[in-house]
Motif scaffolding. Structure first.
Motif, PDB file in Angstrom:
ATOM      1  N   LYS A  54       0.835  -1.201   0.000  1.00 20.35           N
ATOM      2  CA  LYS A  54       0.000   0.000   0.000  1.00 20.35           C
ATOM      3  C   LYS A  54       0.872   1.254   0.000  1.00 20.35           C
ATOM      4  O   LYS A  54       0.609   2.211  -0.733  1.00 20.35           O
ATOM      5  N   LEU A  55       1.913   1.234   0.847  1.00 17.70           N
ATOM      6  CA  LEU A  55       2.829   2.373   0.906  1.00 17.70           C
ATOM      7  C   LEU A  55       3.563   2.561  -0.414  1.00 17.70           C
ATOM      8  O   LEU A  55       3.723   3.688  -0.898  1.00 17.70           O
ATOM      9  N   TRP A  56       4.014   1.455  -1.011  1.00 14.37           N
ATOM     10  CA  TRP A  56       4.714   1.541  -2.289  1.00 14.37           C
ATOM     11  C   TRP A  56       3.799   2.145  -3.352  1.00 14.37           C
ATOM     12  O   TRP A  56       4.216   2.985  -4.138  1.00 14.37           O
ATOM     13  N   ARG A  57       2.547   1.704  -3.382  1.00 14.72           N
ATOM     14  CA  ARG A  57       1.571   2.191  -4.360  1.00 14.72           C
ATOM     15  C   ARG A  57       1.363   3.708  -4.207  1.00 14.72           C
ATOM     16  O   ARG A  57       1.397   4.456  -5.183  1.00 14.72           O
ATOM     17  N   ILE A  58       1.173   4.152  -2.962  1.00 12.36           N
ATOM     18  CA  ILE A  58       0.961   5.583  -2.691  1.00 12.36           C
ATOM     19  C   ILE A  58       2.218   6.373  -3.023  1.00 12.36           C
ATOM     20  O   ILE A  58       2.156   7.427  -3.667  1.00 12.36           O
ATOM     21  N   HIS A  59       3.369   5.870  -2.602  1.00  9.36           N
ATOM     22  CA  HIS A  59       4.635   6.569  -2.854  1.00  9.36           C
ATOM     23  C   HIS A  59       4.888   6.691  -4.355  1.00  9.36           C
ATOM     24  O   HIS A  59       5.291   7.759  -4.847  1.00  9.36           O
ATOM     25  N   SER A  60       4.642   5.630  -5.084  1.00  6.03           N
ATOM     26  CA  SER A  60       4.816   5.649  -6.533  1.00  6.03           C
ATOM     27  C   SER A  60       3.893   6.674  -7.182  1.00  6.03           C
ATOM     28  O   SER A  60       4.312   7.451  -8.052  1.00  6.03           O
ATOM     29  N   THR A 106       6.024   9.432   3.006  1.00  8.32           N
ATOM     30  CA  THR A 106       5.684   8.090   2.531  1.00  8.32           C
ATOM     31  C   THR A 106       6.947   7.294   2.247  1.00  8.32           C
ATOM     32  O   THR A 106       6.986   6.082   2.477  1.00  8.32           O
ATOM     33  N   GLY A 107       7.991   7.954   1.779  1.00  6.12           N
ATOM     34  CA  GLY A 107       9.274   7.284   1.552  1.00  6.12           C
ATOM     35  C   GLY A 107       9.879   6.768   2.840  1.00  6.12           C
ATOM     36  O   GLY A 107      10.388   5.638   2.895  1.00  6.12           O
ATOM     37  N   GLU A 108       9.813   7.571   3.898  1.00  8.24           N
ATOM     38  CA  GLU A 108      10.333   7.151   5.205  1.00  8.24           C
ATOM     39  C   GLU A 108       9.545   5.954   5.747  1.00  8.24           C
ATOM     40  O   GLU A 108      10.123   5.009   6.276  1.00  8.24           O
ATOM     41  N   LEU A 109       8.243   6.014   5.620  1.00  8.53           N
ATOM     42  CA  LEU A 109       7.427   4.895   6.089  1.00  8.53           C
ATOM     43  C   LEU A 109       7.652   3.646   5.249  1.00  8.53           C
ATOM     44  O   LEU A 109       7.643   2.525   5.779  1.00  8.53           O
ATOM     45  N   LEU A 110       7.867   3.825   3.983  1.00  8.37           N
ATOM     46  CA  LEU A 110       8.157   2.689   3.105  1.00  8.37           C
ATOM     47  C   LEU A 110       9.464   2.023   3.526  1.00  8.37           C
ATOM     48  O   LEU A 110       9.547   0.794   3.615  1.00  8.37           O
ATOM     49  N   LYS A 111      10.478   2.823   3.837  1.00  7.34           N
ATOM     50  CA  LYS A 111      11.749   2.275   4.324  1.00  7.34           C
ATOM     51  C   LYS A 111      11.543   1.527   5.636  1.00  7.34           C
ATOM     52  O   LYS A 111      12.101   0.454   5.851  1.00  7.34           O
ATOM     53  N   ALA A 112      10.746   2.102   6.527  1.00  4.46           N
ATOM     54  CA  ALA A 112      10.487   1.455   7.818  1.00  4.46           C
ATOM     55  C   ALA A 112       9.740   0.135   7.626  1.00  4.46           C
ATOM     56  O   ALA A 112      10.007  -0.844   8.324  1.00  4.46           O
ATOM     57  N   ALA A 113       8.834   0.089   6.683  1.00  4.61           N
ATOM     58  CA  ALA A 113       8.050  -1.124   6.446  1.00  4.61           C
ATOM     59  C   ALA A 113       8.873  -2.205   5.764  1.00  4.61           C
ATOM     60  O   ALA A 113       8.645  -3.396   5.971  1.00  4.61           O
ATOM     61  N   GLU A 114       9.845  -1.808   4.958  1.00  3.28           N
ATOM     62  CA  GLU A 114      10.639  -2.773   4.202  1.00  3.28           C
ATOM     63  C   GLU A 114      11.900  -3.206   4.911  1.00  3.28           C
ATOM     64  O   GLU A 114      12.544  -4.141   4.488  1.00  3.28           O
ATOM     65  N   GLY A 115      12.297  -2.528   5.966  1.00  2.56           N
ATOM     66  CA  GLY A 115      13.563  -2.856   6.606  1.00  2.56           C
ATOM     67  C   GLY A 115      14.698  -2.272   5.792  1.00  2.56           C
ATOM     68  O   GLY A 115      14.660  -1.124   5.399  1.00  2.56           O
ATOM     69  N   THR A 116      15.706  -3.093   5.476  1.00  2.00           N
ATOM     70  CA  THR A 116      16.883  -2.577   4.788  1.00  2.00           C
ATOM     71  C   THR A 116      16.720  -2.538   3.276  1.00  2.00           C
ATOM     72  O   THR A 116      17.384  -1.765   2.613  1.00  2.00           O
ATOM     73  N   THR A 117      15.878  -3.389   2.719  1.00  2.00           N
ATOM     74  CA  THR A 117      15.713  -3.374   1.272  1.00  2.00           C
ATOM     75  C   THR A 117      14.654  -2.356   0.879  1.00  2.00           C
ATOM     76  O   THR A 117      13.638  -2.221   1.535  1.00  2.00           O
ATOM     77  N   SER A 118      14.919  -1.657  -0.181  1.00  2.00           N
ATOM     78  CA  SER A 118      13.972  -0.637  -0.616  1.00  2.00           C
ATOM     79  C   SER A 118      13.823  -0.673  -2.129  1.00  2.00           C
ATOM     80  O   SER A 118      14.798  -0.523  -2.847  1.00  2.00           O
TER      81      SER A 118
END
Length: 184
Positions: A54-60, A106-118
């Motif tokens: 969901k975060l990736w979709r919004i960020h994109s 949204t980028g920061e939250l996406l990083k937090a949700a994905e851990g180290t891989t982005s």
């Protein structure tokens, strides 16, 4: 508290992007249904998407909106001239300044949700072919503002519904990054 809860309301309070959208519609006498074709291309929403997706979709979508908005503002100033600064130009400037903040959140939250891989969303294939005729240009700019309005509302609603774990992790990451930058 996460950046998102600071920036999503900033862009959307009192729906600045919507006011810009209405201002252009009023200025050009467009009807609401003047165009329904989407400019932003992301996978359709689904209840099956996890938080990261969901975060990736919004960020994109927000990344695409930012590129479209930059192009629209530049083309509008180039083709239609700067002219006097009024309500429309002030709202446009405000949206242009606030959208990157929502994108950062949204980028920061996406990083937090994905851990180290982005996975960085791509803006390849984005329709940046700007029309050349005056009416077509105005309609295209209108469509861009309509997209910014839609996706900022969608982002605000999605961010409200995020699990608190992601929000807390995003806030921790932001605080740590801020501490590091102040030490330099």
């Amino acid at each position: 508290m996460s950046l998102c809860f600071w920036h999503a309301p900033l862009l959307h309070q009192p729906s600045v992007d919507y006011l810009l959208f209405l201002c252009l519609r009023k200025k050009e006498n467009f009807t609401e249904d003047v165009t329904d074709r989407r400019l932003v291309s992301v996978p359709p929403p689904s209840s099956q998407l996890d938080t990261r997706d969901k975060l990736w979709r919004i960020h994109s979508a927000l990344l695409q909106c930012q590129k479209l908005l930059e192009k629209a503002v530049a083309k509008e100033e180039e083709e239609l001239g700067g002219g006097k600064k009024g309500e429309y130009e002030n709202k446009r400037k405000l949206v242009k300044e606030r959208l990157p903040l929502l994108l950062l959140s949204t980028g920061e939250l996406l990083k937090a949700a994905e851990g180290t891989t982005s996975l960085t969303p791509s803006v390849e294939g984005l329709e940046l072919n700007v029309p050349t005729g005056l009416l077509d240009l105005k309609l295209w700019v209108y469509r861009v503002y309509k997209e910014v309005n839609y996706w900022s509302k969608t982002a605000a609603n999605t961010l409200k519904d995020l699990p608190s774990v992601i929000v807390k992790e995003g806030a921790r990451t932001t605080r740590a990054r801020n501490r590091r930058s102040t030490r330099r």
